[in-house]
Design a protein around this motif. Structure first.
Motif, PDB file in Angstrom:
ATOM      1  N   GLY A  13       2.829   4.834  -6.045  1.00  0.00           N
ATOM      2  CA  GLY A  13       2.838   3.378  -5.933  1.00  0.00           C
ATOM      3  C   GLY A  13       2.817   2.695  -7.286  1.00  0.00           C
ATOM      4  N   ILE A  14       2.041   3.228  -8.202  1.00  0.00           N
ATOM      5  CA  ILE A  14       1.984   2.640  -9.543  1.00  0.00           C
ATOM      6  C   ILE A  14       3.329   2.802 -10.247  1.00  0.00           C
ATOM      7  CG2 ILE A  14       0.942   2.921 -11.824  1.00  0.00           C
ATOM      8  CD1 ILE A  14      -1.725   3.439 -10.350  1.00  0.00           C
ATOM      9  N   LEU A  15       3.955   3.964 -10.099  1.00  0.00           N
ATOM     10  CA  LEU A  15       5.273   4.170 -10.717  1.00  0.00           C
ATOM     11  C   LEU A  15       6.327   3.249 -10.106  1.00  0.00           C
ATOM     12  CD1 LEU A  15       5.331   8.054 -11.095  1.00  0.00           C
ATOM     13  CD2 LEU A  15       4.949   6.336 -12.876  1.00  0.00           C
ATOM     14  N   VAL A  16       6.288   3.069  -8.792  1.00  0.00           N
ATOM     15  CA  VAL A  16       7.218   2.146  -8.134  1.00  0.00           C
ATOM     16  C   VAL A  16       6.950   0.716  -8.603  1.00  0.00           C
ATOM     17  CG1 VAL A  16       7.839   1.137  -5.897  1.00  0.00           C
ATOM     18  CG2 VAL A  16       7.643   3.607  -6.142  1.00  0.00           C
ATOM     19  N   GLY A  17       5.683   0.344  -8.730  1.00  0.00           N
ATOM     20  CA  GLY A  17       5.337  -0.995  -9.211  1.00  0.00           C
ATOM     21  C   GLY A  17       5.852  -1.249 -10.611  1.00  0.00           C
ATOM     22  N   ILE A  18       5.737  -0.250 -11.483  1.00  0.00           N
ATOM     23  CA  ILE A  18       6.241  -0.406 -12.855  1.00  0.00           C
ATOM     24  C   ILE A  18       7.765  -0.542 -12.841  1.00  0.00           C
ATOM     25  CG2 ILE A  18       6.527   0.814 -15.055  1.00  0.00           C
ATOM     26  CD1 ILE A  18       3.678   1.911 -14.617  1.00  0.00           C
ATOM     27  N   ALA A  19       8.442   0.238 -12.000  1.00  0.00           N
ATOM     28  CA  ALA A  19       9.900   0.127 -11.895  1.00  0.00           C
ATOM     29  C   ALA A  19      10.306  -1.256 -11.379  1.00  0.00           C
ATOM     30  CB  ALA A  19      10.444   1.220 -10.979  1.00  0.00           C
ATOM     31  N   VAL A  66      11.012 -12.688  -6.346  1.00  0.00           N
ATOM     32  CA  VAL A  66      10.678 -11.869  -5.164  1.00  0.00           C
ATOM     33  C   VAL A  66      10.312 -10.448  -5.585  1.00  0.00           C
ATOM     34  CG1 VAL A  66      11.642 -10.840  -3.061  1.00  0.00           C
ATOM     35  CG2 VAL A  66      12.028 -13.255  -3.567  1.00  0.00           C
ATOM     36  N   VAL A  67      11.079  -9.876  -6.518  1.00  0.00           N
ATOM     37  CA  VAL A  67      10.799  -8.515  -6.986  1.00  0.00           C
ATOM     38  C   VAL A  67       9.457  -8.471  -7.711  1.00  0.00           C
ATOM     39  CG1 VAL A  67      11.596  -6.686  -8.533  1.00  0.00           C
ATOM     40  CG2 VAL A  67      13.214  -7.836  -7.038  1.00  0.00           C
ATOM     41  N   ALA A  71       6.255  -6.231  -6.716  1.00  0.00           N
ATOM     42  CA  ALA A  71       5.578  -5.357  -7.685  1.00  0.00           C
ATOM     43  C   ALA A  71       4.083  -5.625  -7.694  1.00  0.00           C
ATOM     44  CB  ALA A  71       6.162  -5.573  -9.082  1.00  0.00           C
ATOM     45  N   LEU A  72       3.705  -6.890  -7.620  1.00  0.00           N
ATOM     46  CA  LEU A  72       2.295  -7.251  -7.596  1.00  0.00           C
ATOM     47  C   LEU A  72       1.598  -6.650  -6.373  1.00  0.00           C
ATOM     48  CD1 LEU A  72      -0.028  -8.983  -8.810  1.00  0.00           C
ATOM     49  CD2 LEU A  72       0.735 -10.793  -7.270  1.00  0.00           C
ATOM     50  N   LEU A  73       2.230  -6.752  -5.216  1.00  0.00           N
ATOM     51  CA  LEU A  73       1.641  -6.187  -4.003  1.00  0.00           C
ATOM     52  C   LEU A  73       1.537  -4.667  -4.065  1.00  0.00           C
ATOM     53  CD1 LEU A  73       3.321  -8.371  -1.243  1.00  0.00           C
ATOM     54  CD2 LEU A  73       0.917  -8.354  -1.921  1.00  0.00           C
ATOM     55  N   VAL A  74       2.603  -4.012  -4.525  1.00  0.00           N
ATOM     56  CA  VAL A  74       2.588  -2.547  -4.615  1.00  0.00           C
ATOM     57  C   VAL A  74       1.505  -2.086  -5.579  1.00  0.00           C
ATOM     58  CG1 VAL A  74       3.917  -0.558  -5.434  1.00  0.00           C
ATOM     59  CG2 VAL A  74       4.980  -2.223  -3.928  1.00  0.00           C
TER      60      VAL A  74
END
Length: 85
Positions: A13-19, A66-67, A71-74
């Motif tokens: 999740g952290i990696l997806v959030g950074i992406a 929106v993205v 990212a904030l939610l993830v």
């Protein structure tokens, strides 16, 4: 869920959030374009000086927003999952 799987899910999740943050920044930067124009002459007389025109792409700026929210939610859910005992 076992602690190992929870940590793995949090890491993913952290990696997806950074992406997603990187994607939001790229969208935002591509949504603003600046063009420079030379002076305008008419019959040998300068009618207008040089100027710059800034163009904003609403769909890209809206998409970046929106993205960024996604990212904030993830990231929030990932940190919550990582800190859960």
């Amino acid at each position: 869920m076992t602690p190992g799987r929870r940590r793995l899910a949090a890491l993913v999740g952290i990696l997806v959030g950074i992406a997603l943050v990187v994607a939001a920044v790229l969208l935002w930067r591509s949504g603003i374009e600046t063009s420079s124009y030379p002076p305008v002459e008419l019959g040998g007389t300068v009618v207008s000086g040089p100027y710059e025109l800034t163009r904003y792409s609403g769909s890209r700026l809206g998409g970046a927003t929106v993205v960024a929210l996604a990212a904030l939610l993830v990231l929030a859910f990932s940190v919550r999952a990582a800190l859960r005992r």
